[in-house]
Design an enzyme around this catalytic site. Structure first.
Site, PDB file in Angstrom:
ATOM      1  N   GLU A 142       2.366   0.496   2.787  1.00  0.00           N
ATOM      2  CA  GLU A 142       1.399  -0.452   2.246  1.00  0.00           C
ATOM      3  C   GLU A 142       1.285  -1.743   3.051  1.00  0.00           C
ATOM      4  OE1 GLU A 142       5.365  -1.118   0.029  1.00  0.00           O
ATOM      5  OE2 GLU A 142       4.264   0.582   0.834  1.00  0.00           O
ATOM      6  N   HIS A 185      -1.995   5.112  -4.305  1.00  0.00           N
ATOM      7  CA  HIS A 185      -0.661   4.505  -4.353  1.00  0.00           C
ATOM      8  C   HIS A 185      -0.614   3.276  -3.436  1.00  0.00           C
ATOM      9  CE1 HIS A 185       3.728   4.623  -5.014  1.00  0.00           C
ATOM     10  NE2 HIS A 185       3.801   4.164  -3.775  1.00  0.00           N
ATOM     11  N   GLU A 186      -1.079   3.439  -2.196  1.00  0.00           N
ATOM     12  CA  GLU A 186      -0.987   2.320  -1.234  1.00  0.00           C
ATOM     13  C   GLU A 186      -1.918   1.176  -1.636  1.00  0.00           C
ATOM     14  OE1 GLU A 186       1.542   2.584   0.427  1.00  0.00           O
ATOM     15  OE2 GLU A 186       1.824   4.745   0.373  1.00  0.00           O
ATOM     16  N   HIS A 223      -0.252  -0.901  -4.250  1.00  0.00           N
ATOM     17  CA  HIS A 223       0.768  -1.800  -3.711  1.00  0.00           C
ATOM     18  C   HIS A 223       0.208  -3.184  -3.352  1.00  0.00           C
ATOM     19  CE1 HIS A 223       4.684  -0.006  -3.479  1.00  0.00           C
ATOM     20  NE2 HIS A 223       4.279   1.062  -2.829  1.00  0.00           N
ATOM     21  N   GLU A 253       7.953   0.102  -6.890  1.00  0.00           N
ATOM     22  CA  GLU A 253       7.470   1.488  -6.874  1.00  0.00           C
ATOM     23  C   GLU A 253       7.104   2.042  -8.252  1.00  0.00           C
ATOM     24  OE1 GLU A 253       6.393   2.701  -4.354  1.00  0.00           O
ATOM     25  OE2 GLU A 253       7.436   1.696  -2.710  1.00  0.00           O
ATOM     26  N   ASP A 305      18.122   2.699   3.379  1.00  0.00           N
ATOM     27  CA  ASP A 305      17.508   3.975   3.791  1.00  0.00           C
ATOM     28  C   ASP A 305      18.206   5.159   3.113  1.00  0.00           C
ATOM     29  OD1 ASP A 305      15.673   2.755   5.417  1.00  0.00           O
ATOM     30  OD2 ASP A 305      16.761   3.124   7.286  1.00  0.00           O
ATOM     31  N   TYR A 308      10.624   5.413  -7.941  1.00  0.00           N
ATOM     32  CA  TYR A 308       9.235   5.743  -8.240  1.00  0.00           C
ATOM     33  C   TYR A 308       9.105   6.375  -9.632  1.00  0.00           C
ATOM     34  CZ  TYR A 308       8.494   5.424  -3.127  1.00  0.00           C
ATOM     35  OH  TYR A 308       8.443   5.002  -1.816  1.00  0.00           O
TER      36      TYR A 308
END
Length: 613
Positions: free
Chosen positions: A271, A295-296, A299, A318, A375, A383
């Site tokens: 995003e 979704h993006e 954001h 998220e 990460d 999410y």
């Protein structure tokens, strides 16, 4: 309120905060480095201030000045994934409220984890090299010495010098170009981002790019080989932006462009403000494209405008974004479609919990990231567990319209700032002050701080899922003699979303007999399907059933694109087939050099391989 310490940053964000960042880059493809100079406008938050710490990782620092005067600097001890603190001593003292411009001249390393340098052979055009960045979560420090924490938000300007055959774009508004007076073979591109944002949203791409207009405030960018297809696939962008604005208020970032990256990009989308990054796996007639872009776009409000204060509160970014994405789906499709996508999300959450283990603290909605690389914590948990909590609250508090009122108010309340779970919860209780008795019945501790699946499974409408469930049951119950009853007509009334759900359901069952998957190929021809979401699930199903002919196809899909959602499960599935375990490792080693650094790190753990061996 007491300042929240970010366990993923060395930066002294309680003592000072960056307000603006001015970047100068010279992109050197030959050496695979960015030669940089950054001027940080830093506001002081305490009296008698004379030193600060910035995050760096693998940067070569040449000089530091403060308001133009030389400043002493030292590099602290190196940490395996957090990098090296850059400790700067100012040549003067400052008081609370004063500002200082700290300028650092430096160079990135060829191994910088934020950057992937592609050879011409790795691009669609095969003639020019390509560079792209991915800073989330803590990789910005490998390309800029900065306060690399989402708790600090700043505007930024940038000037980027590139070979004149190439074009640079950034997560900012384009602000013109001019010849590089130091080198006639280069051009300088200028950018400005006036809206304050965290460091992880700084993004750069340099390549043989073209663009097409797809709306009044949108262009799509990619190599010329993909640009017309991308313009067609993303033609609904303005409609989605307007739908989001109707739900949560005006879009504040000006431009909304989409950039389609080369196949090694490890995510579905990213995003970056003004310039959403998208995977090319969306261009294969993949109906999940609308989900990724919804979704993006979402954001732009939840994540970019209102941001998690630290990565431990990532679910605030998220979970709300998935909730908003599905509300856009509801407006453009139907409530049944939203319910269907929510059911699919619950299944993805189960998969993540199964992969991590139900007692793994990384399956907490709010995990501790002390000594944890963010990460490694990346999964569908923030999410889908986040969405499940918001949906559960929606059910308790009066339905989607009532709860969207809260979401819109929450965004207005925390716009341009950062937020923790405690602050979000306090605002929820304030907004629904007449329903505190209902909120007090929620098992907050289990939802937030307990691993595994949520304490409550929401009741979803199964209308769109029923056909998928029925077809899945038919295959799992079928004996050898029943296989003649399956025909291609089974899928005729199913949308691609439903086919994906059917395969996802089968993946949760015991492996099908080999005769069954061979029959499935005969009647449905999934091998001929270009939709990446369907293809990845189908190949996993084949490998689970030990169909050896599927191994090369699974490994080919795992290596010809680099989206983590597909590549990691495919490699894991082959690795779990004992006979082909060595082949999975061999293919990883062969293809590692063309993979994204984040993918290499995570696959090394999946396949129990030393990343350097």
């Amino acid at each position: 309120m007491a300042s929240v310490q970010d366990p993923c940053s060395f930066a002294s964000s309680s003592k000072c905060t960056t307000k603006h960042l001015n970047l100068n880059y010279n992109v050197d493809f030959e050496r695979r480095v960015l030669k940089g100079k950054v001027a940080l406008t830093v506001e002081v938050l305490e009296d008698h201030f004379s030193s600060l710490t910035l995050d760096t990782r693998d940067l070569k620092i040449f000089s530091v000045t403060a308001n133009g005067q030389d400043a002493k600097f030292t590099m602290g001890p190196e940490h395996s994934f957090l990098g090296t603190p850059l400790e700067i001593t100012l040549p003067f003292d400052l008081s609370r409220g004063q500002q200082v411009i700290v300028e650092v001249t430096y160079e990135t390393a060829p191994t910088a984890t934020a950057l992937q340098w592609l050879t011409p052979e790795q691009t669609a055009g095969k003639k020019q090299p390509y560079l792209f960045s991915q800073c989330q979560a803590i990789h910005c420090r490998t390309m800029i010495p900065c306060q690399d924490t989402p708790s600090v938000k700043h505007s930024y300007y940038a000037q980027v010098s590139v070979p004149k055959e190439l074009i640079a774009v950034m997560s900012a508004v384009r602000d013109g170009q001019e010849p590089d007076l130091n080198d006639p073979s280069r051009l300088i591109y200028r950018f400005r981002q006036p809206v304050p944002m965290p460091s992880y949203l700084i993004a750069i791409v340099v390549g043989a790019l073209e663009s097409r207009e797809i709306g009044p405030r949108s262009r799509v960018w990619s190599e010329k080989e993909f640009v017309d297809k991308a313009a067609f696939e993303f033609s609904e962008t303005e409609n989605m932006l307007k739908t989001a604005e109707a739900l949560v208020g005006p879009y504040v970032w000006g431009q909304y462009d989409i950039l389609v990256l080369p196949p090694s990009f490890p995510y579905g989308g990213m995003e970056n403000p003004c310039l959403t990054f998208a995977t090319p796996t969306l261009l294969a007639g993949d109906r999940s494209l609308s989900n990724v872009i919804a979704h993006e776009i979402s954001h732009s409000w939840t994540g970019n405008l209102v941001t998690n204060k630290t990565w431990e509160h990532f679910w605030l970014n998220e979970g709300h974004t998935v909730y908003l994405e599905r509300m856009i789906g509801r407006a453009l499709e139907s409530e049944q479609f939203r319910q269907f996508k929510a059911m699919g999300g619950w299944k993805e959450l189960q998969d993540s919990v199964n992969t991590f283990g139900a007692n793994n603290p990384l399956t907490n909605l709010v995990p501790s990231l002390r000594d944890v690389n963010p990460d490694d914590a990346f999964s569908s948990v923030p999410y889908e567990k986040g969405f499940a909590l918001l949906y559960h609250l929606e059910e308790l508090l009066g339905g989607p319209e009532v709860f969207m009122g809260f979401v819109k108010s929450y965004i207005q309340m925390f716009a341009y700032s950062t937020v923790t779970t405690e602050e979000w919860k306090a605002y929820l209780f304030t907004y629904f002050k007449d329903k505190v008795d209902v909120l007090n019945k929620v098992d907050w501790n289990t939802w937030m701080h307990t691993p595994g699946m949520p304490p409550v499974k929401p009741r979803y409408d199964t209308t769109m899922a029923d056909a998928c469930i029925a077809l899945c049951s038919k295959w799992t119950m079928a004996g050898e003699g029943d296989l003649g009853g399956f025909t291609g007509a089974d899928l005729k009334t199913l949308s691609s979303h439903q086919v994906i759900e059917f395969l996802s359901l089968l993946l949760q069952e015991e492996p099908l007999p080999l005769t069954h998957v061979k029959k499935m190929q005969e009647v449905y021809d999934f091998n001929g399907c270009a939709n990446a979401e369907i293809r990845a699930r189908w190949l996993r199903l084949c490998v689970k059933s030990k169909w050896e002919e599927a191994i090369p196809k699974a490994l080919q899909m795992a290596t010809e694109q680099g989206r983590m959602k597909f590549t990691r499960p495919l490699f894991r599935e082959v690795y779990n087939f004992e006979k082909y375990r060595d082949e999975a490792v061999r293919q990883f080693r062969i293809n590692r050099a063309t993979m994204h650094p984040v993918m290499v790190g995570l696959l090394s753990k999946d396949l129990k391989v030393d990343p350097a061996s």
